[in-house]
Design a protein around this motif. Structure first.
Motif, short mmCIF file in Angstrom:
data_model
loop_
_atom_site.label_atom_id
_atom_site.label_comp_id
_atom_site.label_asym_id
_atom_site.label_seq_id
_atom_site.Cartn_x
_atom_site.Cartn_y
_atom_site.Cartn_z
N SER A 53 3.93 -2.71 5.25
CA SER A 53 2.60 -2.90 4.68
C SER A 53 2.23 -1.75 3.74
CB SER A 53 1.57 -3.02 5.81
OG SER A 53 0.26 -3.09 5.30
N ALA A 54 2.54 -0.52 4.15
CA ALA A 54 2.23 0.64 3.31
C ALA A 54 3.01 0.57 2.00
CB ALA A 54 2.55 1.92 4.07
N LEU A 55 4.27 0.19 2.06
CA LEU A 55 5.07 0.08 0.84
C LEU A 55 4.51 -1.00 -0.09
CD1 LEU A 55 8.69 0.41 2.27
CD2 LEU A 55 7.46 2.09 0.88
N ALA A 56 4.13 -2.15 0.48
CA ALA A 56 3.59 -3.23 -0.35
C ALA A 56 2.29 -2.80 -1.02
CB ALA A 56 3.37 -4.48 0.50
N THR A 57 1.42 -2.12 -0.27
CA THR A 57 0.15 -1.66 -0.84
C THR A 57 0.39 -0.58 -1.89
OG1 THR A 57 -1.01 -2.12 1.24
CG2 THR A 57 -2.09 -0.63 -0.31
N GLY A 58 1.30 0.35 -1.61
CA GLY A 58 1.56 1.42 -2.56
C GLY A 58 2.21 0.95 -3.84
N LEU A 59 3.16 0.02 -3.72
CA LEU A 59 3.91 -0.44 -4.89
C LEU A 59 3.18 -1.50 -5.69
CD1 LEU A 59 7.47 -0.66 -3.28
CD2 LEU A 59 6.67 1.06 -4.92
N PHE A 60 2.48 -2.41 -4.99
CA PHE A 60 1.92 -3.57 -5.68
C PHE A 60 0.41 -3.73 -5.53
CE2 PHE A 60 6.21 -4.64 -4.08
CZ PHE A 60 6.87 -4.80 -5.30
N GLY A 61 -0.21 -2.94 -4.65
CA GLY A 61 -1.62 -3.15 -4.35
C GLY A 61 -2.53 -2.05 -4.83
N LEU A 62 -3.31 -1.51 -3.91
CA LEU A 62 -4.34 -0.54 -4.25
C LEU A 62 -3.82 0.86 -4.53
CD1 LEU A 62 -7.05 -1.59 -1.62
CD2 LEU A 62 -7.01 -2.14 -4.06
N GLY A 63 -2.54 1.10 -4.30
CA GLY A 63 -1.97 2.41 -4.57
C GLY A 63 -1.66 3.18 -3.30
N TRP A 64 -1.01 4.32 -3.48
CA TRP A 64 -0.53 5.10 -2.33
C TRP A 64 -1.66 5.74 -1.55
CZ3 TRP A 64 4.07 3.81 -0.99
CH2 TRP A 64 5.00 3.41 -1.96
#
Length: 298
Positions: A53-64
């Motif tokens: 989930s963290a990788l998906a958010t960091g790479l494609f979502g709201l950022g790291w």
């Protein structure tokens, strides 16, 4: 890996307003796994899905900056859904299906997404320029419908896998499954070819009727076909939902609402069928015991 793929696809595809994703099914996958897994064995699943989930958010979502908080919220939501489904199943299944359905609708479909949505909206407020009300609304619709529509499917798949059984129809029913699911796929494709909204009722009726007479494997496959065929055609601009005078993101969420209503319409019928089958099995077992206790006449 599957959690990451689902999360990455939905995040990259459904952030139409630039805020939170408007479609989300990854938590239903994790919750379905947790339902059939002993609680002492949850930690590896929670850790791996939290990282995904963290990788998906960091790479494609709201950022790291938002990756870790959003991962915590997503994992917590899946844990809450898994725990609640386990509790209501122990308390009510299969004898009290009405209570089970009420707990499922209210708890998993409403209370859990409201709670997680409040926290996620706070995180999104500091990481995006989208209005908080819009973020909260998108989360509630996406996560609520994702859990309600997809959790039964994932629970069935993992339940079968945990017992060493295939989630596909059995060999004895394979010909029936091909005929039924092929008919449903053709019906769904036909409905989403034409710009006629009344036709949307036919896949719903097909699933409801099927829930009364078909086995679980075929019932579980129908929402998957509906999402794969109807969702793809809607995203491509075909069908009655794609022609609605809404923004593209709203049309996708309307399709998700349609899938959720379709699944929820068939769920009570399927639950009642399971209750009756369990009751018939218990009656047969009692008859066998009574016959075994009868004294021999010879």
């Amino acid at each position: 890996m599957t959690f990451f793929v689902l999360a990455a696809v939905t995040v990259s595809f459904s952030r139409f307003s630039g805020g939170l994703a408007m479609v989300w099914v990854a938590n239903a996958l994790l919750a379905g796994r947790l339902v059939v897994t002993p609680e002492r064995l949850w930690r590896p699943w929670l850790a791996s899905c939290g990282i995904a989930s963290a990788l998906a958010t960091g790479l494609f979502g709201l950022g790291w900056f938002a990756a870790i908080p959003m991962a915590i919220v997503n994992v917590a939501e899946a844990v809450a859904a898994g725990l609640l489904m386990r509790r209501i199943s122990i308390a009510f299944w299969p004898d009290d299906t009405l209570e089970w359905i009420a707990g499922y609708y209210i708890g998993i479909g409403l209370i859990i997404p409201l709670a997680s949505g409040g926290v996620a909206t706070l995180v999104a407020t500091f990481t995006s320029n989208v209005d908080s009300i819009d973020n909260f609304t998108h989360w509630i619709i996406g996560h609520s419908l994702g859990l309600m529509a997809c959790l039964p499917v994932f629970r069935f798949i993992y339940w079968r896998a945990s017992r060493g059984r295939s989630f596909l129809p059995s060999a004895q029913t394979w010909q029936t499954a091909v005929m039924v699911l092929g008919s449903f796929a053709l019906l769904t494709a036909g409905v989403f070819v034409f710009d006629m909204r009344p036709l949307l009722v036919f896949p719903l009726l097909f699933l409801v009727v099927g829930a009364a007479v078909l086995d679980e494997a075929m019932i579980a496959a129908m929402p998957v076909l509906l999402i794969a065929i109807g969702g793809t055609m809607t995203a491509l601009g075909l069908g009655p939902i794609a022609q609605m005078d809404f923004a593209f993101g709203d049309r996708i969420q309307f399709f998700q609402l349609y899938v959720g209503i379709t699944v929820l319409a068939g769920l009570p019928v399927s639950c009642e069928r399971s209750r009756r089958i369990a009751e018939i099995q218990r009656m047969q077992e009692r008859l066998q015991r009574l016959e075994g206790l009868e004294p021999s006449r010879f």
